[in-house]
Design a protein around this motif. Structure first.
Motif, short mmCIF file in Angstrom:
data_model
loop_
_atom_site.label_atom_id
_atom_site.label_comp_id
_atom_site.label_asym_id
_atom_site.label_seq_id
_atom_site.Cartn_x
_atom_site.Cartn_y
_atom_site.Cartn_z
N TYR B 245 0.81 -5.27 4.00
CA TYR B 245 1.85 -4.27 3.74
C TYR B 245 1.96 -4.09 2.22
O TYR B 245 2.14 -5.05 1.49
CB TYR B 245 3.17 -4.77 4.31
N MET B 246 1.84 -2.84 1.77
CA MET B 246 1.95 -2.58 0.33
C MET B 246 2.91 -1.44 0.09
O MET B 246 2.83 -0.40 0.74
CB MET B 246 0.59 -2.15 -0.24
N GLU B 247 3.82 -1.64 -0.86
CA GLU B 247 4.69 -0.55 -1.33
C GLU B 247 4.55 -0.55 -2.84
O GLU B 247 4.94 -1.51 -3.50
CB GLU B 247 6.14 -0.86 -0.95
N LEU B 248 3.99 0.54 -3.37
CA LEU B 248 3.68 0.54 -4.79
C LEU B 248 4.27 1.76 -5.47
O LEU B 248 4.29 2.85 -4.90
CB LEU B 248 2.16 0.54 -5.00
N SER B 249 4.73 1.56 -6.67
CA SER B 249 5.20 2.68 -7.47
C SER B 249 4.59 2.49 -8.85
O SER B 249 5.11 1.75 -9.68
CB SER B 249 6.72 2.67 -7.56
N LEU B 250 3.45 3.12 -9.05
CA LEU B 250 2.66 2.89 -10.25
C LEU B 250 2.09 4.22 -10.73
O LEU B 250 2.28 5.26 -10.09
CB LEU B 250 1.49 1.93 -9.93
N SER B 251 1.33 4.15 -11.82
CA SER B 251 0.69 5.39 -12.26
C SER B 251 -0.72 5.47 -11.69
O SER B 251 -1.66 4.95 -12.26
CB SER B 251 0.67 5.45 -13.79
N LEU B 252 -0.81 6.06 -10.52
CA LEU B 252 -2.12 6.30 -9.90
C LEU B 252 -2.28 7.80 -9.72
O LEU B 252 -1.30 8.52 -9.48
CB LEU B 252 -2.21 5.63 -8.53
N THR B 253 -3.50 8.25 -9.78
CA THR B 253 -3.75 9.67 -9.54
C THR B 253 -4.23 9.85 -8.10
O THR B 253 -4.53 8.87 -7.41
CB THR B 253 -4.84 10.18 -10.48
#
Lengths: 201, 348
Positions: B245-253
């Motif tokens: 399970y992953m919840e991410l808030s990052l700078s990805l395009t």
């Protein structure tokens, strides 16, 4: 030989039920005798196995000498058998392994254990020796309750626990009592170290 | 000695008594309100210890080294410790709380009955910030149980206590933590050290603030991870292959997501059940696995994906896809800002 007629057992023959329940006779180390019902004895694994192995008949119980319990005095044994009679027929609890152990002290048990700590100590020993699981549970819980809200210093006083310094002193005293020469050697060694010697010999 | 009866039984009891040393006549004379706990037979003593709650047991262990060496007989090895560094609080079995409070007076203990909480008032000194670590060490020495949860949040860069406590934990137990949560502003080297050295089996929650242009190289082995950063922080998602399970808030395009999805399709994330991703950048115009954003963001049937008994997520549309090994999944995106992307992997 005095017979203890306390609430432990009603020794009045008329009160004995028609189906002729067996009442065993036990004697404490100070020669006090108790009559305990077969059902109450089942609370004690030790006594239950013992009476099963003996295979006494009703006549044997009356004619043979009372079973002596030489480790327990009359005052303690009275409490033990009072507890057994009150809880006769109840299931023996099984330890579910939970820690802390959930133990409720019923009102009767609380009153029974409203005694000085010296007698409580003996009661626990007796419960352990006679293997009375639930009595051991409630009496240990009573001892555990003494720790409620106490600081380490207060616990040391309540449970008579020596501090590290007292333990060390006791250990030293025991060593010295065992080998007085050891202390002398130690002092000699310390003296030589102070003088800068590298080797003791 | 003992229960006397027939001759053979008597002999058997005598032997048993000799073996168990049941000659328990005590020289202790009772004084009101005292009880010689350590004069009880061992198994009975253990019963008393089992009846004490964890904080009482810990306070008891503070009486002397000898006592501290005994309390684990109560079965404390299976207990769990949770550390909240910011609150200077240690929870035992997630229930019993112990707070460390700095004071100018001599170290003392106070129990608050209403909140069922112990307070250790420790004397303020140069090293007082490490008092938590000291108490934790004492707890672990007494109970011999692992720390399973570590939590810290702070907003000042100078606080080194968290790292010291974490260092102590990672060096003093074999078991990985079950959960690890940090939130706030951290020095880059401290954060790097923590993420590279801490081992977490179940859950990592990381919320970072004010850490611009930070690239971190770490490979989580946990089942669940939540990683939020308000800054331009970059992570290599290819190293997150153990996560369920992953919840991410990052700078990805979107291109990063496309690369990630291609790897998932090839079977590169065998454990993954859910990924939720939101970005602070709004350049989501590319395709993902040749699907347009408009396709991925369309509404549809509501479906719930259950991760475990405490965690589930809801899918409300998107496009269904299939990995090379036949695993079915759904990709879903937001229709407008803020941009977010979700991948639901369906079990049978």
């Amino acid at each position: 030989m005095s017979v203890e007629n306390a609430p432990v057992v009603d020794v009045d023959e008329a009160a004995i039920p028609v189906e002729k329940k067996m009442y065993y006779r036990f004697e404490s180390n100070d020669k006090k005798e108790f009559r305990v019902s077969e059902l109450a004895i089942q609370q004690s694994e030790t006594l239950n196995r013992l009476v099963e192995a003996m295979g006494y008949t009703s006549e044997d119980v009356e004619n043979k000498p009372a079973i002596a319990i030489e480790n327990i005095d009359g005052k303690t044994l009275k409490l033990v058998f009072q507890w057994c009679e009150h809880h006769k027929g109840e299931a023996i609890p099984v330890d579910d392994g939970s820690v802390p152990k959930i133990v409720e002290i019923p009102e009767f048990d609380a009153k029974l254990m409203d005694i000085d700590n010296g007698l409580l100590f003996k009661l626990i020993w007796a419960a352990d020796y006679l293997n009375i699981v639930q009595l051991l549970n409630v009496s240990c819980k009573k001892v555990a309750n003494m720790a409620q809200g106490k600081t380490p210093a207060q616990l040391r006083r309540v449970y008579l626990l020596p501090s590290d310094e007292e333990d060390e002193a006791a250990k030293r005293a025991a060593q010295e009592a065992q080998d007085p020469r050891a202390r002398e050697v130690e002092e000699e060694f310390e003296e030589r170290k102070r003088q800068g010697g590298n080797s003791f010999f | 000695m003992g229960v006397s009866c027939s001759k053979p039984l008597e002999t058997a009891f005598d032997r048993l008594n000799t073996f168990l040393n049941l000659d328990w006549v005590t020289r202790w004379s009772p004084i009101a309100k005292t009880f010689p706990l350590f004069r009880l037979p061992l198994l009975t003593l253990i019963e008393v210890l089992k009846s004490l709650d964890p904080t009482e047991l810990f306070i008891l262990s503070k009486c002397s080294r000898k006592v501290a060496n005994c309390v684990h007989y109560a079965g404390t090895k299976k207990w769990k410790l949770s550390v909240d560094v910011a609150k200077k609080c240690i929870k035992i079995n997630n229930t019993y709380r112990l707070f460390i409070i700095e004071t100018s007076k001599k170290t003392s203990w106070r129990y608050d009955e209403d909140s069922d909480t112990w307070f250790c008032k420790s004397q303020k000194s140069e090293n007082s910030k490490f008092e938590l670590q000291k108490v934790l060490a004492q707890l672990q020495n007494a109970f011999r149980c692992p720390v399973t949860s570590f939590e810290h949040s702070h907003w000042m860069r100078s606080d080194q206590c968290w790292l010291s406590v974490l260092n102590y934990i990672t060096h003093n137990q074999i078991q990985p933590l079950e959960s690890f949560a940090i939130c706030g502003i951290y020095k880059k080297k401290d954060l790097e050290w923590a993420l590279q050295n801490v081992r977490v089996s179940r859950k990592m929650n990381i919320y970072l603030y004010n850490m611009p242009n930070f690239t971190i190289n770490f490979q989580p082995i946990c089942e669940q991870i939540k990683f939020f950063s308000r800054d331009n922080l970059r992570l290599d998602l290819m190293k997150f292959k153990s996560c369920k399970y992953m919840e991410l808030s990052l700078s990805l395009t979107m291109h990063d997501l496309d690369v990630f999805m291609k790897e998932w399709k090839a079977g590169g994330f065998p454990s993954l059940q859910y990924m939720g991703f939101s970005s602070i950048q709004s350049n989501w115009v590319d395709d993902i696995l040749d699907f347009r954003k408009s396709e991925i963001s369309q509404g549809g049937v509501r479906r719930r994906l259950v991760i475990d008994e405490n965690l589930s997520v809801e899918c409300t549309g998107g496009v269904d896809i299939q990995a090379d090994n036949g695993t079915k999944a759904t990709m879903q995106m937001s229709r407008g800002p803020p941009d977010w992307f979700m991948l639901f992997v369906w079990n049978d």
